[in-house]
Scaffold this motif. Structure first.
Motif, short mmCIF file in Angstrom:
data_model
loop_
_atom_site.label_atom_id
_atom_site.label_comp_id
_atom_site.label_asym_id
_atom_site.label_seq_id
_atom_site.Cartn_x
_atom_site.Cartn_y
_atom_site.Cartn_z
N ALA A 232 0.86 -1.18 0.00
CA ALA A 232 0.00 0.00 0.00
C ALA A 232 0.90 1.23 0.00
O ALA A 232 1.98 1.22 0.60
CB ALA A 232 -0.91 0.01 1.22
N PRO A 233 0.50 2.32 -0.66
CA PRO A 233 1.31 3.54 -0.64
C PRO A 233 1.37 4.12 0.76
O PRO A 233 0.40 4.03 1.53
CB PRO A 233 0.57 4.46 -1.62
CG PRO A 233 -0.84 3.96 -1.63
CD PRO A 233 -0.73 2.47 -1.45
N CYS A 234 2.52 4.69 1.10
CA CYS A 234 2.67 5.27 2.43
C CYS A 234 3.61 6.47 2.35
O CYS A 234 4.29 6.69 1.34
CB CYS A 234 3.21 4.24 3.42
SG CYS A 234 4.95 3.78 3.13
N GLY A 235 3.67 7.24 3.42
CA GLY A 235 4.60 8.36 3.49
C GLY A 235 5.99 7.88 3.84
O GLY A 235 6.19 6.79 4.39
N GLU A 236 6.99 8.72 3.56
CA GLU A 236 8.37 8.34 3.83
C GLU A 236 8.62 8.11 5.32
O GLU A 236 9.43 7.26 5.70
CB GLU A 236 9.30 9.43 3.31
CG GLU A 236 10.78 9.13 3.49
CD GLU A 236 11.67 10.18 2.89
OE1 GLU A 236 12.91 10.04 2.99
OE2 GLU A 236 11.14 11.17 2.32
N ASP A 237 7.90 8.84 6.16
CA ASP A 237 8.10 8.74 7.61
C ASP A 237 7.09 7.82 8.29
O ASP A 237 7.05 7.76 9.53
CB ASP A 237 8.03 10.14 8.25
CG ASP A 237 9.10 11.08 7.70
OD1 ASP A 237 10.22 10.58 7.43
OD2 ASP A 237 8.80 12.28 7.54
N ALA A 238 6.30 7.11 7.53
CA ALA A 238 5.29 6.23 8.11
C ALA A 238 5.95 5.10 8.90
O ALA A 238 7.01 4.60 8.50
CB ALA A 238 4.40 5.65 7.02
#
Length: 289
Positions: A204-210
């Motif tokens: 799933a797409p996520c943020g770099e800091d997730a």
């Protein structure tokens, strides 16, 4: 056309080495891609996997070698890569419907699987919805497994991976953590050139800091130009049909060719058995020279 010509060179290579152990890395090199991508593209274009093609062609030629001749079954078995008369007899009987000994009798009816040739066809009367987009690098949260093209095991291991991931909550967790709710990725990575192993991820797409939960990993998908194809219809038939059209129609007639690094299938929430179910295929591309 160049990459289709490469696939024809791969077929020619397999034909020239039918009595030898297949070297998939050499066949893939003829098509300028990794073994994993070669296996995938070959099946989409030809309708059979490379292993099935080699097996069917060997058994066709073995039938011709036995038909009405004094050739010994064991000699023909060894010539076409079988370690014992027993394994050859089982494969031969499944393919031809008669035993090797029966094939030696006059008038024996045998099955033939002809040599494949990749050709350009004229298409028309249908449409294909797609767009070409440049996309910056992005991150995905994924659960990945290594799969193998050896003996076509990936044909069952990847569906099994999805089944297990639904049952054990992996898909549900990724849906909850997704930066784009309601969309789950199936990512096929090309793997090392010459190798039979490749990685497949449910992501799933996520943020770099997730945050990265235990058992998952975060991966950076590099900036690329993508051909994005819209798909509508029940799974898996709709997406399989679209893949075949992409390989045999779009890349044959467009100004783009696949980079053969990876591809992404995008699945949405909804009833996958519905004729209106929507999904997408993303393929990184480059302009043809």
């Amino acid at each position: 056309m160049e990459w289709l010509n490469g696939m024809q060179r791969a077929i020619d290579y397999l034909e020239e080495h039918l009595t030898e152990e297949p070297r998939w890395q050499d066949a893939a090199a003829c098509a300028f891609c990794s073994v994993g991508y070669f296996q995938r593209l070959f099946a989409l274009i030809c309708g059979v996997t490379p292993a099935e093609y080699v097996r069917n062609r060997r058994l066709t030629l073995a039938g011709s070698a036995l038909c009405g001749t004094g050739a010994k079954v064991i000699d023909v078995a060894l010539r076409f890569g079988y370690e014992s008369p027993e394994s050859f007899t089982r494969a031969f009987t499944r393919f031809h419907g008669i035993t090797p000994m029966a094939a030696k009798r006059p008038g024996a009816k045998l099955r033939s699987f002809s040599r494949l040739s990749v050709s350009t066809n004229l298409y028309g009367g249908t449409s294909m919805d797609y767009k070409i987009i440049g996309k910056d690098a992005f991150f995905v949260l994924e659960k990945a497994e290594t799969h193998s093209t050896e003996n076509d095991t990936n044909k069952t291991s990847i569906p099994d991976f999805w089944t297990r991931s639904h049952r054990n909550g992996t898909v549900k967790m990724l849906s909850c953590l997704s930066a784009d709710p309601g969309r789950i990725f199936g990512i096929c990575y090309a793997g090392e050139a010459g190798g039979e192993a490749f990685e497949y991820a449910i992501a799933a797409p996520c943020g770099e800091d997730a945050p990265t939960p235990t058992g998952f990993r975060k991966r950076r998908i590099p900036a690329r130009t993508w051909a994005v194809f819209a798909c509508k219809g029940a799974m898996p038939a709709a997406i399989q049909t679209l893949w075949q059209r992409i390989v045999t129609e779009f890349f044959d007639t467009s100004g783009y060719e696949p980079t053969c690094e990876m591809d992404i299938e995008v699945y949405t929430d909804g009833d996958m058995s519905s004729p209106t179910y929507e999904s997408e295929i993303w393929v990184p591309v480059r302009q043809k020279n």
